[in-house]
Design an enzyme around this catalytic site. Sequence first.
Site, PDB file in Angstrom:
ATOM      1  N   GLU A  43      44.098  28.198  39.934  1.00 38.29           N
ATOM      2  CA  GLU A  43      43.153  28.408  41.035  1.00 38.29           C
ATOM      3  C   GLU A  43      42.452  27.098  41.363  1.00 38.29           C
ATOM      4  O   GLU A  43      42.264  26.233  40.502  1.00 38.29           O
ATOM      5  CB  GLU A  43      42.145  29.491  40.665  1.00 38.29           C
ATOM      6  CG  GLU A  43      41.412  29.296  39.331  1.00 38.29           C
ATOM      7  CD  GLU A  43      40.191  28.424  39.439  1.00 38.29           C
ATOM      8  OE1 GLU A  43      39.740  28.173  40.578  1.00 38.29           O
ATOM      9  OE2 GLU A  43      39.682  27.988  38.397  1.00 38.29           O
ATOM     10  N   PHE A  44      42.054  26.978  42.626  1.00 39.87           N
ATOM     11  CA  PHE A  44      41.327  25.802  43.096  1.00 39.87           C
ATOM     12  C   PHE A  44      40.103  26.269  43.889  1.00 39.87           C
ATOM     13  O   PHE A  44      39.925  25.919  45.057  1.00 39.87           O
ATOM     14  CB  PHE A  44      42.229  24.917  43.961  1.00 39.87           C
ATOM     15  CG  PHE A  44      43.477  24.464  43.258  1.00 39.87           C
ATOM     16  CD1 PHE A  44      43.453  23.404  42.361  1.00 39.87           C
ATOM     17  CD2 PHE A  44      44.682  25.108  43.487  1.00 39.87           C
ATOM     18  CE1 PHE A  44      44.597  22.989  41.714  1.00 39.87           C
ATOM     19  CE2 PHE A  44      45.840  24.698  42.840  1.00 39.87           C
ATOM     20  CZ  PHE A  44      45.801  23.640  41.949  1.00 39.87           C
ATOM     21  N   LEU A  45      39.291  27.089  43.254  1.00 39.52           N
ATOM     22  CA  LEU A  45      38.147  27.710  43.916  1.00 39.52           C
ATOM     23  C   LEU A  45      36.857  27.001  43.528  1.00 39.52           C
ATOM     24  O   LEU A  45      36.573  26.813  42.354  1.00 39.52           O
ATOM     25  CB  LEU A  45      38.046  29.191  43.533  1.00 39.52           C
ATOM     26  CG  LEU A  45      39.309  30.033  43.734  1.00 39.52           C
ATOM     27  CD1 LEU A  45      39.053  31.462  43.277  1.00 39.52           C
ATOM     28  CD2 LEU A  45      39.761  30.006  45.179  1.00 39.52           C
ATOM     29  N   ARG A  46      36.088  26.633  44.541  1.00 35.94           N
ATOM     30  CA  ARG A  46      34.775  26.047  44.305  1.00 35.94           C
ATOM     31  C   ARG A  46      33.727  27.139  44.369  1.00 35.94           C
ATOM     32  O   ARG A  46      33.673  27.908  45.329  1.00 35.94           O
ATOM     33  CB  ARG A  46      34.466  24.977  45.343  1.00 35.94           C
ATOM     34  CG  ARG A  46      35.411  23.785  45.347  1.00 35.94           C
ATOM     35  CD  ARG A  46      35.211  22.966  46.610  1.00 35.94           C
ATOM     36  NE  ARG A  46      35.561  23.750  47.803  1.00 35.94           N
ATOM     37  CZ  ARG A  46      35.230  23.401  49.043  1.00 35.94           C
ATOM     38  NH1 ARG A  46      34.521  22.304  49.257  1.00 35.94           N
ATOM     39  NH2 ARG A  46      35.584  24.162  50.069  1.00 35.94           N
ATOM     40  N   LYS A 103      29.651  46.906  34.258  1.00 35.22           N
ATOM     41  CA  LYS A 103      30.129  46.064  35.352  1.00 35.22           C
ATOM     42  C   LYS A 103      31.189  46.792  36.157  1.00 35.22           C
ATOM     43  O   LYS A 103      31.200  46.717  37.399  1.00 35.22           O
ATOM     44  CB  LYS A 103      30.689  44.757  34.789  1.00 35.22           C
ATOM     45  CG  LYS A 103      31.033  43.723  35.854  1.00 35.22           C
ATOM     46  CD  LYS A 103      31.481  42.421  35.206  1.00 35.22           C
ATOM     47  CE  LYS A 103      31.721  41.337  36.244  1.00 35.22           C
ATOM     48  NZ  LYS A 103      32.173  40.068  35.623  1.00 35.22           N
ATOM     49  N   CYS A 117      33.586  24.127  35.139  1.00 35.40           N
ATOM     50  CA  CYS A 117      34.949  23.596  35.171  1.00 35.40           C
ATOM     51  C   CYS A 117      35.052  22.139  34.735  1.00 35.40           C
ATOM     52  O   CYS A 117      35.781  21.827  33.788  1.00 35.40           O
ATOM     53  CB  CYS A 117      35.532  23.747  36.576  1.00 35.40           C
ATOM     54  SG  CYS A 117      35.830  25.451  37.064  1.00 35.40           S
ATOM     55  N   THR A 141      28.815  11.753  47.058  1.00 36.03           N
ATOM     56  CA  THR A 141      27.359  11.834  47.053  1.00 36.03           C
ATOM     57  C   THR A 141      26.848  11.672  45.624  1.00 36.03           C
ATOM     58  O   THR A 141      27.255  12.425  44.740  1.00 36.03           O
ATOM     59  CB  THR A 141      26.889  13.182  47.619  1.00 36.03           C
ATOM     60  OG1 THR A 141      27.428  13.353  48.937  1.00 36.03           O
ATOM     61  CG2 THR A 141      25.368  13.227  47.688  1.00 36.03           C
TER      62      THR A 141
END
Length: 435
Positions: A150-153, A38, A259, A250
Amino acid sequence: MFVRRIAVIGTGYVGLTTGACLASLGHHVVCADVDPDKVARLTRGEVGILEPRLAELVAEGVAAGRLSFVLGARQAVEPDAEIVFLCVPTPMGVGGVADLGSIQAVLSEITDVLAPDSVLVNKSTVPVGTAERTRELLGRDDVAVVSNPEFLREGCAVEDFLNPDRIVVGSASQDAAERVAALYSRLGAPTVLTDAASAELVKYSANCFLAMKLSYVNAMAELCERLGADIADVTEGMGYDRRIGQSFLTPGPGWGGSCLPKDTRAMLQIADSADFEFRLLRAAIDTNERQRQRIVDKVRLAVTGRRSGTLAHTRLGLLGLTFKANTGDLRDSPALAVAAMLHQDGAELVAYDPAVPADTVHPGLEPISVVADPELAAKDVDALVVLTEWPQFRTLDWAKLAGLARHPVVVDTRNLVDPDVLARAGFRSTGLGRR
C-alpha cells in the site's frame, strides 16, 4: 470488471481503507478484526479513524450490502473468499526488524479454510522474502501468495487509494498477480507486475527515499540559517525541477508517524542481512534524530537568549501533537519527541491539537496538559511552539494570543504562519531556515 468476493483481515488505516474502497469499486468485501466492540461499531457505520471520506464510504458500503464486518479472520475467509488481504500490524521489533507475529497468527487461523485457487495478498509492509515465507507456512500449493504493497498517506488515504500513482503487484504466479491487479482496473493507474521480492522492496525503498528527502531539506534549512539564505525560496527553486518535485520539501521538527521510522529501521536490517552497509540511509536517520535536538535548542534560544540556556521554570504552549495534520495519529510523533525533550529540560507544557481531546491517554502525553482551546495553550506562556502543520493555526487570533502570553514569542517549526502576521500581532517569531 469481474466482481470478486474479498476478505480483508485487519481494520486499521490500511485494512479499513482497503475494504471500504474495494467495496466502492463494486466488489463484495468482508472485513475482520479481533476487537468485538470495533466490529460492532463499524457494522453500525461508526468509524473511529480521522480520515476524510472514509466514514462515508463505510456507511455506503454497508447500506449497499457490499461491505460487512465480522469477528475473527476465519469467519471472513470461509466459505468462499476468492482473494484475502492481510492488513495486520507489522510493528518494529527487536533491533528494528519488522515483527510478523500478527501475520503468522492469521495464517495459523485460516490456512485450512482458504478456498482452493484463492489468492492470499500481503498488503502489510513486510520484509523482503515474506511472501516466500508465507507460502511455506501455508503449505498449500493450491493457494497463491501475492505482494501488493500500500502507498496510503494518513489524512488522504481514501484519495490515495482511489487515485493511485501506481499499483504494484508481485508474485511467482502470473495468473494470481493479474487477478489482484484486475481489482483496481477501474482506477486506470500504471501497474507494475513483478516478482514478490521486488514488490516488497518497492514499499521500503519509496518510504526510505522520502525519509532521506525530508532529512535533506531539514539539513538545508540549517545551512540556510548559517548562510543568511531563505529555505522557502531555495525549495521553491528546487521544486520546479521535474526531477525533484515540490513534495516533501518543507522543513519541520523531524519525520515520524507509523511508517517512516519503522520502515527505515527495517530497511537497515534488510541491508545488514544482505551484508550491505546502507550509509546513506543511516545518515538520514541520524539527521532526523539530530533535528529534534535542534528544535529544542531553537526554543531555548528564543526563550532564554542562549542555545545552552535552561528551560526550568518556563511554561511553553505547544500547538500540535499529532505527527502530521489531518490525522489523529500520535504514533512516533516528532511533536511528542520534542515535547519529551522540552519537559526533560524543565519546561511546563500545555498543548492544543484539534484532533487530540483533553482526556486522550497515549504514551508521551503524560508530561503535557492537553487543553481544548488554543487560547488556553497560550495563557501565561513564555513561548508558543508550532509543532504540527494544522492549516487552521494560520488563522488563529494571533493578536489575542499575544495578549494572553507572558512573553509573546513563537517558534514555528513548520514555517506555517506568516512571520508578518505574527509581527503585526505583537509576536517575536523564529522559524526554520528563514532569513
